[in-house]
Design an enzyme around this catalytic site. Structure first.
Site, PDB file in Angstrom:
ATOM      1  N   GLY A   1      -4.853   3.233  -1.308  1.00  0.00           N
ATOM      2  CA  GLY A   1      -5.855   3.562  -0.308  1.00  0.00           C
ATOM      3  C   GLY A   1      -5.295   4.308   0.877  1.00  0.00           C
ATOM      4  O   GLY A   1      -4.091   4.599   0.951  1.00  0.00           O
TER       5      GLY A   1
ATOM      6  N   GLU B   1       9.953   1.955  10.413  1.00  0.00           N
ATOM      7  CA  GLU B   1      10.945   2.997  10.154  1.00  0.00           C
ATOM      8  C   GLU B   1      10.191   4.311  10.226  1.00  0.00           C
ATOM      9  O   GLU B   1       9.393   4.634   9.359  1.00  0.00           O
ATOM     10  CB  GLU B   1      11.601   2.786   8.780  1.00  0.00           C
ATOM     11  CG  GLU B   1      12.939   3.500   8.627  1.00  0.00           C
ATOM     12  CD  GLU B   1      12.789   4.962   8.283  1.00  0.00           C
ATOM     13  OE1 GLU B   1      12.969   5.798   9.214  1.00  0.00           O
ATOM     14  OE2 GLU B   1      12.493   5.285   7.138  1.00  0.00           O
TER      15      GLU B   1
ATOM     16  N   GLY C   1      -4.479   0.253   5.093  1.00  0.00           N
ATOM     17  CA  GLY C   1      -3.386  -0.083   6.011  1.00  0.00           C
ATOM     18  C   GLY C   1      -3.863  -0.868   7.210  1.00  0.00           C
ATOM     19  O   GLY C   1      -3.246  -1.860   7.618  1.00  0.00           O
TER      20      GLY C   1
ATOM     21  N   GLY D   1      -4.381   4.911   4.930  1.00  0.00           N
ATOM     22  CA  GLY D   1      -3.853   4.113   6.032  1.00  0.00           C
ATOM     23  C   GLY D   1      -4.916   3.563   6.963  1.00  0.00           C
ATOM     24  O   GLY D   1      -4.899   2.359   7.280  1.00  0.00           O
TER      25      GLY D   1
ATOM     26  N   CYS E   1      13.327  11.805   6.769  1.00  0.00           N
ATOM     27  CA  CYS E   1      13.266  11.428   8.177  1.00  0.00           C
ATOM     28  C   CYS E   1      14.627  11.530   8.863  1.00  0.00           C
ATOM     29  O   CYS E   1      14.701  11.709  10.080  1.00  0.00           O
ATOM     30  CB  CYS E   1      12.703  10.019   8.329  1.00  0.00           C
ATOM     31  SG  CYS E   1      13.573   8.779   7.347  1.00  0.00           S
TER      32      CYS E   1
ATOM     33  N   GLU F   1       9.229  16.740  14.810  1.00  0.00           N
ATOM     34  CA  GLU F   1       9.691  16.604  13.434  1.00  0.00           C
ATOM     35  C   GLU F   1       8.890  17.556  12.550  1.00  0.00           C
ATOM     36  O   GLU F   1       7.688  17.380  12.355  1.00  0.00           O
ATOM     37  CB  GLU F   1       9.530  15.165  12.959  1.00  0.00           C
ATOM     38  CG  GLU F   1      10.149  14.903  11.612  1.00  0.00           C
ATOM     39  CD  GLU F   1      10.087  13.442  11.209  1.00  0.00           C
ATOM     40  OE1 GLU F   1      11.042  12.962  10.581  1.00  0.00           O
ATOM     41  OE2 GLU F   1       9.079  12.783  11.525  1.00  0.00           O
TER      42      GLU F   1
ATOM     43  N   LYS G   1       0.868  -1.185   0.000  1.00  0.00           N
ATOM     44  CA  LYS G   1       0.000   0.000   0.000  1.00  0.00           C
ATOM     45  C   LYS G   1       0.903   1.232   0.000  1.00  0.00           C
ATOM     46  O   LYS G   1       1.440   1.627   1.028  1.00  0.00           O
ATOM     47  CB  LYS G   1      -0.908   0.051   1.219  1.00  0.00           C
ATOM     48  CG  LYS G   1      -1.981   1.165   1.104  1.00  0.00           C
ATOM     49  CD  LYS G   1      -2.377   1.780   2.426  1.00  0.00           C
ATOM     50  CE  LYS G   1      -1.465   2.881   2.875  1.00  0.00           C
ATOM     51  NZ  LYS G   1      -1.501   4.115   2.011  1.00  0.00           N
TER      52      LYS G   1
END
Length: 476
Positions: free
Chosen positions: A204, A248, A210, A206, A282, A382, A173
């Protein structure tokens, strides 16, 4: 304007219609105009894709190492021939400038594959321990793969290729913001000879697709890259069926600049690195920690480097940065720039709003804050945009303390002319990767982090191991 439709999913070796049509426009973040229409999947589509992967697993799991090596080599050849298509698509759907798209975003599809190939050739799938027991490493089963929009092909190949190398089947996905490169990758895999059902793709959201993957009883493992919030949702959904989960996640990586380095070069390089990919990485070095003795000089260098950072049309080559990926991401970056101002950090460069001349597109101003304290939101959260926080430190121990004072632990950077210091500091940083003096880890080295940055590792042998079960056999 005619917008092409990409409404089908890749299931069982063929493009198939969704169970229920649900259109979503894919936007070019530089123009805010639609470039394609995809369909958003449902749990029924996930069920169909998982069933295809489950049916394909027994046969693919029995393939030999050599057969999987040849398959990866075939994928490499097809991908290399179509690499310019990937670069063009990523420029359109995520706004990565053309040079970055070609030289980095698309190029990783070759580099990571080479790392996996070398690892696969040496992987000890069967070994005998000193005590006489035999150890087998076997594919874990059907895997659910969820990938983000910021380095889309990078994360797709870091999941799909080790799963193939291990002998697993899978359902991917991709991010609904950047689905087109994933659909092109499905074409590459099919052309390269990946057997029907081994790789499947469902677009789609999450919380829908997901979650359906994470909860599915026939999925043995989930591999997710994205936000820490999204990762915790996957882990919760997977817990009911005791799946393996590899995550991750985010980062707030420190860049430690000591006085014994070339400060001008280190600071300018650090600014450019933070702004690369419009700050949407990231592992970006978003906290610049500078030794107090050279802090004032570093501010001058950073101010000049920040002011020199060009913003431009991603369709053009060059070292400029493009837009953020979406309106939602633009709003998030603006919120955190406003928080930095409100909390009293010194605005060195940039600030709120769009750069001059950019009324259309999700462009943000390259921004640098000075005199940041590590308890501020811009030091702890972040941002995922072109925003750098500069923090002074007095000595080595304070630098280490500030660097580790974060919920994340993905990457860290050290700039020093003292090799002993580099080794000493690197050993004390709570991060999965430490880069000394502008170096980067090689293809096949493990990518991943500590703490809220996730678990598991991607790349090379360590990435393949995530997709393997270990079986011990004893016999007389």
């Amino acid at each position: 304007m005619s917008v092409p439709g990409k409404r089908q999913f890749f299931i069982g070796g063929a493009w198939v219609d969704p169970a229920q049509p649900q259109d979503l426009s894919v936007l070019n973040p530089a123009t805010e105009e639609p470039i394609a229409v995809i369909s958003m999947g449902s749990p029924a589509d996930v069920d169909r894709a998982v069933a295809a992967a489950k049916a394909a697993f027994p046969g693919y799991a029995r393939t030999t190492r050599q057969e999987r090596i040849e398959l990866l080599e075939s994928i490499r050849a097809v991908y290399a021939r179509r690499i310019d298509e990937f670069a063009s698509i990523m420029t359109e759907e995520m706004g990565a400038p053309a040079t970055l798209s070609r030289n980095s975003q698309a190029a990783v599809g070759i580099g990571h594959l080479d790392g996996f190939l070398e690892a696969l050739k040496q992987m000890p799938f069967r070994e005998v321990l000193d005590n006489g027991d035999t150890i087998l490493r076997e594919p874990i089963g059907v895997c659910g793969l969820i990938t983000p929009w910021n380095w889309p092909i990078n994360q797709i190949v870091l999941k799909v290729l080790p799963a193939l190398a291990a002998g697993c089947t899978m359902v991917l996905k991709p991010s609904e913001l950047t689905p087109l490169d994933a659909m092109l990758y499905a074409e590459v895999l099919h052309e390269a000879g990946v057997p029907a059902g081994v790789f499947n793709l469902v677009n789609g959201e999450g919380p829908v697709v997901g979650a359906a993957l994470s909860c599915h009883p026939d999925v043995a493992m989930m591999s997710f890259t994205g936000s820490t919030r999204g990762g915790t949702a996957v882990a919760r959904d997977a817990a009911g069926t005791v799946k393996r989960v590899a995550l991750e996640l985010g980062g707030k990586s420190p860049n430690l600049i000591f006085a014994d380095t070339d400060v001008e070069e280190a600071v300018a390089r650090g600014v450019r690195h933070c702004f690369q990919n419009t700050g949407q990485s990231c592992n970006a070095p978003t906290r610049m920690l500078v030794e107090r003795a050279v802090y004032d000089a570093a501010l001058e260098v950073a101010k000049a480097a920040g002011a020199a950072q060009a913003v431009g049309d991603p369709a053009l080559p060059g070292d400029h940065i493009g837009p953020l990926v979406s309106q939602l991401q633009f709003d998030r970056v603006q919120e955190l720039i406003a928080a930095g101002i409100e909390e009293g950090a010194t605005l060195l460069v940039g600030g709120l709003g769009k750069p001059t001349g950019f009324n259309i597109g999700y462009y943000a101003r390259p921004t640098i804050f000075a005199d940041v304290t590590n308890d501020m939101r811009i030091a702890q959260e972040e941002v995922f945009g072109p925003v750098l926080a500069m923090i002074p430190f007095e000595d080595e121990q304070e630098a280490i303390r500030i660097a580790n004072d974060t919920p994340y632990g993905l990457a860290a950077y050290i700039q020093t002319g003292d090799d002993a210091r580099a080794d000493r500091v690197a050993a004390q940083l709570r991060a999965g990767m430490v880069h000394v003096n502008a170096t980067d880890i090689g293809w096949g080295s493990p990518f991943g982090g500590y703490k809220l940055s996730g678990n598991g590792r991607e790349g090379g042998r360590f990435g393949i191991e995530d997709f393997l079960e270990i079986k011990a056999i004893s016999k007389p």
